[in-house]
Design an enzyme around this catalytic site. Structure first.
Site, PDB file in Angstrom:
ATOM      1  N   ILE A 416       0.831  -1.425  -0.040  1.00 25.38           N
ATOM      2  CA  ILE A 416       0.101   0.137   0.036  1.00 25.38           C
ATOM      3  C   ILE A 416       0.945   1.277   0.112  1.00 25.38           C
ATOM      4  CG2 ILE A 416      -1.740   1.309   1.487  1.00 25.38           C
ATOM      5  CD1 ILE A 416      -2.544  -1.706   2.220  1.00 25.38           C
ATOM      6  N   ASP A 417       1.961   1.227   0.817  1.00 26.21           N
ATOM      7  CA  ASP A 417       3.018   2.317   0.723  1.00 26.21           C
ATOM      8  C   ASP A 417       3.458   2.891  -0.528  1.00 26.21           C
ATOM      9  OD1 ASP A 417       3.883   4.345   2.332  1.00 26.21           O
ATOM     10  OD2 ASP A 417       5.422   3.092   3.275  1.00 26.21           O
ATOM     11  N   ASP A 418       4.095   1.930  -1.178  1.00 25.25           N
ATOM     12  CA  ASP A 418       4.631   1.988  -2.624  1.00 25.25           C
ATOM     13  C   ASP A 418       3.449   2.354  -3.532  1.00 25.25           C
ATOM     14  OD1 ASP A 418       7.506   0.982  -3.292  1.00 25.25           O
ATOM     15  OD2 ASP A 418       6.831  -0.159  -1.751  1.00 25.25           O
ATOM     16  N   HIS A 492       0.635   8.362   3.995  1.00 23.50           N
ATOM     17  CA  HIS A 492       0.918   8.573   2.341  1.00 23.50           C
ATOM     18  C   HIS A 492      -0.225   8.105   1.807  1.00 23.50           C
ATOM     19  CE1 HIS A 492       5.458   7.404   3.589  1.00 23.50           C
ATOM     20  NE2 HIS A 492       5.158   8.724   3.784  1.00 23.50           N
TER      21      HIS A 492
END
Length: 675
Positions: A416-418, A492
């Protein structure tokens, strides 16, 4: 724009027309005018120094781009990666002299004066790392009486010897008879029979732990022992009693309960029906092989790869089998060969993460949105989109795929972060195929929204991976084994959703509410994937303000005051990894380029551009920059597992300072400017 509440993104995109109005092209490496047509910086004073530093940094970063469009810095961890690589090759019978010599050079170079090895630069000695490094040097031929080896073994004995090392270290030693399998926690392959709703099924573990545990169930069942090339008596406090008995914890607590369960599993190991065990191990083998990536690795990380190779080898897969050949070849690609002839093993590789961060940094520092380097980076990232389902679908069945992983190849585990940062990078670039880009953005935003956990926040790889039970198992004595939501990942996502025009979406507001509730009493946020409160705060403030919170909001003001209170006298910011288990270290540490940049990014988002802390921080970045446009940063500012596994991302020292300097010179990015 409409929004739904069933995990889909509603009418996210298309924005082809909006994206085509991104900032006007600029001249050269850095903009003649900033994002949104801001005036060029004053050549004199701090703003001019910051602009010149940003231009040098942008030039340095552009020169490091791969011809295919991606960036990747070295991912440095600790010598257990190198030691375990040698032990694996020794176990398989493929250890060669050149590899051994090169690995030993690197391992020796990391030893502390007291004889121990640390897990991060400047950190204290770590018992397990020291045991593994010592054994690796023994494999390389270093005699136990050599001064550096004698210091190491004495340090290990003073720390309790092998018996006090973590479970994973003792598993490696058990492979050669240096430790008894009977004295290790049991991990039966029948674990795979547990249904997905049952406590302690494999999907209760974080994806990195899950990928490691499944092959280790085979190793635990087989209990292999290769001939030991030498004894290790010098690493025991009492060689005649290497594994002293330990009293059981009270049965009324979790520790005592699981200790007794482990004893029962040891009994089961002796009486397990052969047909049942064989079926379980075959199921484990299928699970492992189904998750091997196209490059031969598993999950794009080293630990699952080495244990998967061992497990399959124990099940009869010879080294020439295509699965094994691909797996071993993938491990070779994790090796970084240095000019001095040494060889360092990366635990993972970070091209997607590095590329999206580099794209954001260059765009925020004024590079034209249609610059060929940015377009090429977006082209590469578009090709890396994952459009197949993976293990995340166990908790989110029916959710259409559309995300990005951290590594070159990891289609089973997009994160999810990427995905959030990739979409933020896309919004900064004018791509010649807006239809393709908008479709990818819509899929990524829909998938991300669908991965929201029940409390309103986001974890890294899975939704609602929050069971506390896996952490209590005797086997799990090293690092995080679950993937609960974190402030940095949630931030993010919230920032990305704001840039997608979804700031008022109920799901975004739930994420904001979660972030506000997660703020620490001191005003900071805990950093799960970066060190630590400086990283968490540097992630959250830009998200909150992008989503519409005024800079006068009490949570923003508390965070600003905290950042000001922990600024170092030299003008920079730093936070030592010891802050993960010692509150005295929170916000304290030697100034680093990446952590100074995180603090500046937060303060700039909070409207503090003209404040004294920002001016001092910008000056520190400009003054500490090298002539080639880079920064020196030996300190580890990345986090794999808080405290237990630390990372030095070698590109962090470049992308984050450039982002901070760019935003100082040209102003804050915003959803309005990004379209």
């Amino acid at each position: 724009m409409t929004a739904t509440t069933d995990g889909s993104a509603g009418a996210v995109g298309p924005r082809a027309a909006a994206a085509s109005t991104t900032n006007e092209p600029r001249r050269g490496g850095v903009a003649a005018s900033g994002p949104g047509g801001a005036a060029p910086p004053d050549a004199s004073g701090l703003e001019g120094a910051a602009a010149r530093a940003a231009e040098r940094a942008a030039g340095h970063l552009l020169a490091r781009q791969d011809p295919e469009g991606w960036w990747k810095g070295d991912l440095e961890t600790n010598v257990t990666m190198d030691a375990e690589d040698l032990l694996l090759r020794q176990f398989l019978g493929i250890l060669d002299a050149d590899t051994t010599h090169a690995a030993a050079l690197h391992i020796r170079s990391q030893q502390r004066e007291d004889g121990a090895w640390a897990t991060f630069y400047g950190g204290p000695g770590d018992l397990s790392a020291t045991v593994e490094a010592y054994v690796a040097l023994r494999l390389a031929g270093d005699p136990p009486e050599a001064p550096h080896m004698a210091r190491a073994s004495a340090w290990v004995r003073a720390g309790g010897g092998i018996a006090s090392a973590r479970v994973f270290t003792r598993i490696w030693l058990a492979l050669f008879g240096w430790w008894r399998w009977e004295d290790l926690p049991e991990l039966p392959p029948e674990l795979l029979f547990l249904p997905k709703w049952f406590p302690l099924n494999i999907y209760d573990f974080g994806c990195w732990a899950r990928q490691t545990i499944v092959p280790l169930t085979v190793v635990s069942a087989k209990r292999p022992v290769r001939p030991a090339p030498f004894p290790l008596d010098e690493l025991h406090t009492d060689p005649d009693l290497p594994s002293p008995p330990r009293p059981l914890a009270p049965a009324t607590g979790w520790d005592g309960l699981f200790q007794r369960l482990d004893k029962a599993l040891h009994v089961y190991h002796r009486v397990a029906p052969r047909a049942v065990r064989r079926t379980a191990m075959n199921q484990a083998a299928r699970w492992i092989i189904e998750r091997q990536e196209n490059d031969g690795c598993w999950g794009g990380i080293q630990p699952p790869a080495v244990y998967s190779v061992i497990a399959l080898h124990l099940l009869g897969y010879d080294l020439q089998h295509p699965v094994m050949r691909a797996g071993l070849a993938s491990l070779d690609r994790f090796a970084v060969w240095r000019e001095d002839g040494s060889r360092m093993i990366e635990a993972c590789q970070s091209p997607v993460w590095d590329t999206c961060l580099a794209t954001i940094a260059l765009a925020d520092a004024g590079l034209a949105p249609d610059h060929p380097a940015l377009v090429k980076a977006v082209d590469w990232m578009l090709d890396e989109e994952i459009t197949r389902t993976g293990d995340w679908a166990v908790r989110r069945p029916g959710l259409p795929p559309g995300g990005w992983a951290f590594e070159f190849h990891n289609d089973n585990y997009p994160d999810i972060d990427d995905t959030a940062e990739v979409l933020l990078a896309f919004r900064r670039v004018r791509h010649p195929d807006p239809t393709r880009l908008e479709a990818a953005v819509a899929r990524g935003a829909r998938w991300t929204l669908g991965m929201q956990s029940k409390g309103g926040a986001w974890g890294a790889f899975d939704a609602d991976n929050t069971s506390a039970l896996p952490n209590k198992l005797p086997f799990c004595d090293f690092g995080e084994v679950i993937d609960p939501p974190s402030a940095d990942v949630t931030a993010h996502v919230v920032e990305m959703l704001a840039f997608e025009g979804l700031a008022e979406d109920p799901r975004t507001r739930r994420g904001i509410d979660w972030l506000l509730a997660a703020q620490e009493p001191n005003g900071a946020w805990f950093g799960r994937w970066g060190v630590n409160h400086v990283y968490g705060t540097g992630s959250v403030l830009p998200a909150l303000t992008a989503a519409g919170l005024p800079v006068s909001h009490p949570a923003v003001r508390r965070a600003v005051r905290w950042l000001g209170s922990v600024q170092n006298e030299d003008g920079g910011w730093g936070e030592d990894l010891r802050s993960y288990h010692d509150e005295e270290w929170i916000g304290r540490g030697a100034s680093t380029a990446s952590q100074t940049a995180w603090a500046l990014i937060a303060l700039l988002a909070a409207g503090e551009r003209d404040s004294e802390p920002v001016r001092r921080g910008v000056a520190w970045l400009a003054e500490t920059q090298r002539e080639d446009g880079s920064w020196d940063e030996p300190y580890f500012t990345g986090t794999g597992f808080p405290w237990d596994f630390s990372i030095n991302y070698h590109l962090y020292r470049q992308v984050f300072p450039l982002t901070a300097l760019g935003r100082y010179v040209y102003g804050e990015p915003s959803p309005g400017k990004a379209r």
